[in-house]
Design an enzyme around this catalytic site. Sequence first.
Site, mmCIF file in Angstrom:
data_model
loop_
_atom_site.group_PDB
_atom_site.id
_atom_site.type_symbol
_atom_site.label_atom_id
_atom_site.label_comp_id
_atom_site.label_asym_id
_atom_site.label_seq_id
_atom_site.Cartn_x
_atom_site.Cartn_y
_atom_site.Cartn_z
ATOM 1 C CE LYS A 121 10.700 21.043 -10.044
ATOM 2 N NZ LYS A 121 9.487 20.110 -9.597
ATOM 3 C CD GLU B 84 8.176 13.353 -14.577
ATOM 4 O OE1 GLU B 84 7.107 13.935 -14.264
ATOM 5 O OE2 GLU B 84 9.541 13.799 -14.723
ATOM 6 C CG HIS C 274 -1.748 -1.285 1.634
ATOM 7 N ND1 HIS C 274 -2.875 -1.602 1.089
ATOM 8 C CD2 HIS C 274 -1.132 -2.378 2.197
ATOM 9 C CE1 HIS C 274 -3.572 -2.740 1.130
ATOM 10 N NE2 HIS C 274 -2.430 -3.450 2.094
ATOM 11 C CB SER D 104 12.528 23.521 -13.394
ATOM 12 O OG SER D 104 11.717 24.599 -13.158
#
Length: 468
Positions: free
Chosen positions: A293, A300, A166, A287
């Site tokens: 970042k 992704e 979980h 970024s």
Amino acid sequence: MSDDASKQTKGQSLWGGRFERKPAELMQAINVSIGFDQRLAAQDLQGSRAHAGMLSKQGVITSADAAAILGGLDTIEAEMKAGTFPFRDEYEDIHMNVEARLAELIGPVAGRLHTARSRNDQVAVDFRLWVKATCEHTVGQIEALQRALLGQAESHVATIMPGFTHLQPAQPVTFGHHLMAYVEMFGRDCSRFRDAIERMNESPLGAAALAGSPYNIDRRLTAATLGFCSPTANSLDSVSDRDFALEALSAASICAVHLSRIAEEIVIWTTPQFGFISLTDAFTTGSSIMPQKRNPDAAELVRAKVGRILGALTQLTVVMKGLPLAYSKDMQEDKPPVFEAFDALDLSLAAMAGMIADLTPNTERMAAAAGAGYSTATDLADWLVRTLDLPFRQAHHVTGQTVKRAEQLGVGLAEMPLHELQAIEPRITTEVFSVLTPEASVASRMSYGGTAPVRVREQVERWKERLG
Ligand code: ARG
């Protein structure tokens, strides 16, 4: 020059014998497939060479004609390599582009190549050859990814990390064990592709349009020349079957699902909140507005590619659904989804292998997280069973009370004062502390397939041997 030959050189359709006018532009626009099926050029030449050789051997065409045809096909191949081959919309597809060019190069004898053959079996054999070679390539790529995983797993057979259910800390495991789970998954993917390859290993060439051929052809010979095990056994099925593409896409979809899962883990693990692993500049991006970042874009995008790949499976399944036997033009729509899916899978597998090799685990951070969240609670329960002979349910209850008390005191299980433990179960002794560390927990999981470092090492060795 014969009528047909002059038609060909004037750029009219190869099938236009009974037609008086050219098709409407819209008809051509919807019919044309050369934009995408030129990817089958190499397979089309391969199929034509095998066919011409067989026709000559069987005496269906003369060896002089076969030699002229094979010479012309060599020229076409050279033109394709040089980028000078004229791919032309007016010839619709790769098959007629090759045939039309052959006629320009060697004259009307080119027309003999299509004896005992139809575009229906031609496209079926071309596409099968492409899908089969691509499945073989994919197996190689999956194995490369498995090797990258094995490399990291071998270095980290004993590196402690939290195991999750979980996405909540469950029990400590090792990083090597976690990575080896993916080695298993990708192993099944390889086996699915191999299995599909075995089933698609039959040649449809010689089924002709749908009913077979009246010529004395040797389908076993063309099958063997093209590297297939045997010819397909039913001519109708031969030209209307696309199971091989559906199976390849199914295997690709499951593989893409696996890739998306490990990609998701990389996305989670690289967050500052988790901080389990870091990727170098090679596999991250910055970024344009937030200078701090470091984004795991490659992971992704791999996670997202499953959309395309599963979409392709859906697309082709819907195209095939309800098609009456035998060939229907619907089936021309089989290629774009397959090309798109395997381009995406190719890139995803390569990018994932790159990321796995690139990543560095933050072992301290993982070890600390492995000890948090009362992850050794099951070990306490097991100790109560083994040492005090409590039934597991009762041990579970005692452990639950212990976790509750530890939470109140704000300490981990290993830091609980003995008297606090004894207040819950008086028979507990200091011996219990030896099982409450993540290291002890992991080392105790000695069952076959368990996370104990010795077991993980065994699996690493087994896979190293298997992958050679
Ligand atoms: N371009 C066609 C395809 O990809 C080739 C087969 C055409 N056959 C036909 N009978 N029109 O399916």
